[in-house]
Motif scaffolding. Structure first.
Motif, PDB file in Angstrom:
ATOM      1  N   ASP A 132       0.932  -0.864   0.023  1.00  0.00           N
ATOM      2  CA  ASP A 132      -0.381   0.078   0.281  1.00  0.00           C
ATOM      3  C   ASP A 132       0.372   1.492   0.022  1.00  0.00           C
ATOM      4  N   GLN A 133       2.115   0.880   0.496  1.00  0.00           N
ATOM      5  CA  GLN A 133       3.095   2.461   0.963  1.00  0.00           C
ATOM      6  C   GLN A 133       3.617   2.875  -0.782  1.00  0.00           C
ATOM      7  N   PHE A 134       4.392   1.694  -1.349  1.00  0.00           N
ATOM      8  CA  PHE A 134       4.804   2.237  -2.259  1.00  0.00           C
ATOM      9  C   PHE A 134       4.455   1.688  -3.569  1.00  0.00           C
ATOM     10  N   PHE A 135       2.950   1.440  -3.967  1.00  0.00           N
ATOM     11  CA  PHE A 135       2.634   0.905  -5.426  1.00  0.00           C
ATOM     12  C   PHE A 135       1.813   1.959  -5.507  1.00  0.00           C
ATOM     13  N   PRO A 136       1.780   2.556  -6.018  1.00  0.00           N
ATOM     14  CA  PRO A 136       0.821   3.197  -6.971  1.00  0.00           C
ATOM     15  C   PRO A 136      -0.166   2.764  -7.012  1.00  0.00           C
ATOM     16  N   GLU A 137      -2.067   2.809  -6.935  1.00  0.00           N
ATOM     17  CA  GLU A 137      -2.914   2.331  -6.934  1.00  0.00           C
ATOM     18  C   GLU A 137      -3.704   2.027  -8.108  1.00  0.00           C
ATOM     19  N   ASP A 138      -2.947   2.538  -9.193  1.00  0.00           N
ATOM     20  CA  ASP A 138      -3.212   2.236 -10.592  1.00  0.00           C
ATOM     21  C   ASP A 138      -1.776   1.144 -10.659  1.00  0.00           C
ATOM     22  N   MET A 139      -0.769   0.713 -10.689  1.00  0.00           N
ATOM     23  CA  MET A 139      -0.121  -0.249 -10.625  1.00  0.00           C
ATOM     24  C   MET A 139      -0.888  -1.579  -9.621  1.00  0.00           C
ATOM     25  N   GLN A 140      -1.359  -1.197  -8.972  1.00  0.00           N
ATOM     26  CA  GLN A 140      -1.982  -2.175  -7.782  1.00  0.00           C
ATOM     27  C   GLN A 140      -3.146  -3.427  -8.433  1.00  0.00           C
ATOM     28  N   ALA A 141      -4.156  -1.966  -9.198  1.00  0.00           N
ATOM     29  CA  ALA A 141      -5.142  -2.659  -9.864  1.00  0.00           C
ATOM     30  C   ALA A 141      -4.468  -3.297 -11.033  1.00  0.00           C
ATOM     31  N   TYR A 142      -4.051  -3.079 -11.587  1.00  0.00           N
ATOM     32  CA  TYR A 142      -2.890  -3.654 -13.214  1.00  0.00           C
ATOM     33  C   TYR A 142      -2.366  -5.039 -12.375  1.00  0.00           C
ATOM     34  N   LEU A 143      -1.627  -5.526 -10.793  1.00  0.00           N
ATOM     35  CA  LEU A 143      -1.025  -6.663 -10.143  1.00  0.00           C
ATOM     36  C   LEU A 143      -2.610  -7.212  -9.857  1.00  0.00           C
ATOM     37  N   TRP A 144      -3.658  -7.149  -9.089  1.00  0.00           N
ATOM     38  CA  TRP A 144      -4.836  -7.814  -9.493  1.00  0.00           C
ATOM     39  C   TRP A 144      -5.646  -8.786 -10.336  1.00  0.00           C
ATOM     40  N   GLU A 145      -5.615  -7.462 -11.523  1.00  0.00           N
ATOM     41  CA  GLU A 145      -6.378  -7.992 -12.762  1.00  0.00           C
ATOM     42  C   GLU A 145      -5.617  -9.413 -13.320  1.00  0.00           C
ATOM     43  N   HIS A 146      -4.299  -9.048 -12.807  1.00  0.00           N
ATOM     44  CA  HIS A 146      -3.113 -10.329 -13.434  1.00  0.00           C
ATOM     45  C   HIS A 146      -3.208 -11.323 -12.009  1.00  0.00           C
ATOM     46  N   ARG A 147      -3.587 -11.220 -11.189  1.00  0.00           N
ATOM     47  CA  ARG A 147      -2.972 -11.682 -10.145  1.00  0.00           C
ATOM     48  C   ARG A 147      -3.123 -13.700 -10.433  1.00  0.00           C
ATOM     49  N   ASP A 148      -3.340 -14.602 -11.266  1.00  0.00           N
ATOM     50  CA  ASP A 148      -3.472 -15.338 -11.912  1.00  0.00           C
ATOM     51  C   ASP A 148      -1.787 -15.994 -12.619  1.00  0.00           C
ATOM     52  N   LEU A 149      -1.028 -14.411 -12.797  1.00  0.00           N
ATOM     53  CA  LEU A 149       0.210 -15.266 -13.560  1.00  0.00           C
ATOM     54  C   LEU A 149       0.879 -14.242 -12.952  1.00  0.00           C
ATOM     55  N   VAL A 150       0.923 -14.337 -11.704  1.00  0.00           N
ATOM     56  CA  VAL A 150       1.985 -13.873 -10.541  1.00  0.00           C
ATOM     57  C   VAL A 150       2.282 -15.257  -9.606  1.00  0.00           C
ATOM     58  N   HIS A 151       3.028 -16.408 -10.136  1.00  0.00           N
ATOM     59  CA  HIS A 151       2.969 -17.329  -9.251  1.00  0.00           C
ATOM     60  C   HIS A 151       4.599 -16.874  -8.715  1.00  0.00           C
ATOM     61  N   ASP A 152       5.517 -16.768  -9.457  1.00  0.00           N
ATOM     62  CA  ASP A 152       7.249 -15.876  -9.514  1.00  0.00           C
ATOM     63  C   ASP A 152       6.801 -14.840  -9.686  1.00  0.00           C
ATOM     64  N   LEU A 153       7.362 -13.642  -9.125  1.00  0.00           N
ATOM     65  CA  LEU A 153       8.477 -12.495  -9.688  1.00  0.00           C
ATOM     66  C   LEU A 153       9.869 -12.256  -9.495  1.00  0.00           C
ATOM     67  N   ILE A 154      10.102 -12.162 -10.542  1.00  0.00           N
ATOM     68  CA  ILE A 154      11.989 -11.431 -10.873  1.00  0.00           C
ATOM     69  C   ILE A 154      11.660  -9.983 -10.069  1.00  0.00           C
ATOM     70  N   VAL A 155      12.673  -9.320  -9.210  1.00  0.00           N
ATOM     71  CA  VAL A 155      12.586  -8.519  -8.717  1.00  0.00           C
ATOM     72  C   VAL A 155      13.745  -7.588  -8.602  1.00  0.00           C
ATOM     73  N   TYR A 156      14.133  -6.813  -9.872  1.00  0.00           N
ATOM     74  CA  TYR A 156      15.284  -6.029 -10.064  1.00  0.00           C
ATOM     75  C   TYR A 156      15.366  -5.238  -9.694  1.00  0.00           C
ATOM     76  N   THR A 157      16.761  -5.031  -8.710  1.00  0.00           N
ATOM     77  CA  THR A 157      16.531  -3.543  -8.515  1.00  0.00           C
ATOM     78  C   THR A 157      17.892  -2.733  -7.338  1.00  0.00           C
ATOM     79  N   ASP A 158      18.282  -1.684  -7.771  1.00  0.00           N
ATOM     80  CA  ASP A 158      19.419  -1.410  -6.840  1.00  0.00           C
ATOM     81  C   ASP A 158      18.962  -1.401  -5.448  1.00  0.00           C
ATOM     82  N   GLU A 159      17.756  -0.380  -5.978  1.00  0.00           N
ATOM     83  CA  GLU A 159      17.556   0.167  -4.013  1.00  0.00           C
ATOM     84  C   GLU A 159      17.480  -1.369  -2.902  1.00  0.00           C
TER      85      GLU A 159
END
Length: 168
Positions: A132-159
């Motif tokens: 809730d803190q870091f992901f914008p609402e439109d991204m949250q909605a996109y993730l929810w819409e495609h939740r069945d595709l999110v089994h494993d997710l590679i996170v690529y960051t230097d943060e």
């Protein structure tokens, strides 16, 4: 005309590209030349061929000219589709917020009275707060819409500060 491109790389590939274009011209007469307006565009995208076809999230931390911290996200969930790009609202108090979440995780892990199910539930609650803190609402909605595709997710960051692996 001229152009300068700067590429920010991490071990496997570029994580951001900034291009500055300009035109040099001699000043006319004695009147001072008025510079044209300058615009900048930042491309954040997943530019790592070894990740092609895999669901992945590229996270880049940036600062606005006002000094506010924002995160740019390039999220690819659907194979063969380009990444969707999102930007967070300005993140205020990130250090304290993250410090408090990490303290919660330590407390949960060390609490001998919690069952594994209770422990997982409390860790998921912490992850939901991060979501809730870091992901914008439109991204949250996109993730929810495609939740069945999110089994494993590679996170690529230097943060290095946000425990992204806990986001739920």
């Amino acid at each position: 005309p001229g152009r300068v491109t700067c590429v920010r790389r991490q071990v496997w590939g570029p994580v951001a590209t900034v291009t500055l274009g300009a035109t040099a011209a001699a000043a006319a007469g004695t009147a001072a030349a008025v510079p044209a307006a300058v615009t900048a565009a930042v491309h954040t995208g997943i530019d790592a061929p070894q990740l092609d076809g895999l669901p992945c999230l590229d996270i880049v931390e940036g600062r606005r000219v006002t000094g506010e911290r924002v995160y740019s996200y390039a999220l690819r969930l659907v194979p063969d589709e380009p990444a969707k790009v999102f930007e967070s609202a300005p993140i205020m108090g990130r250090d304290e917020f993250v410090r408090d979440r990490i303290a919660e995780v330590e407390r949960v892990i060390k609490d001998p009275d919690l069952t594994p199910r209770q422990r997982m539930s409390q860790l998921q609650n912490t992850g939901t707060m991060l979501f809730d803190q870091f992901f914008p609402e439109d991204m949250q909605a996109y993730l929810w819409e495609h939740r069945d595709l999110v089994h494993d997710l590679i996170v690529y960051t230097d943060e290095p500060f946000v425990p992204w692996e806990l986001v739920h």
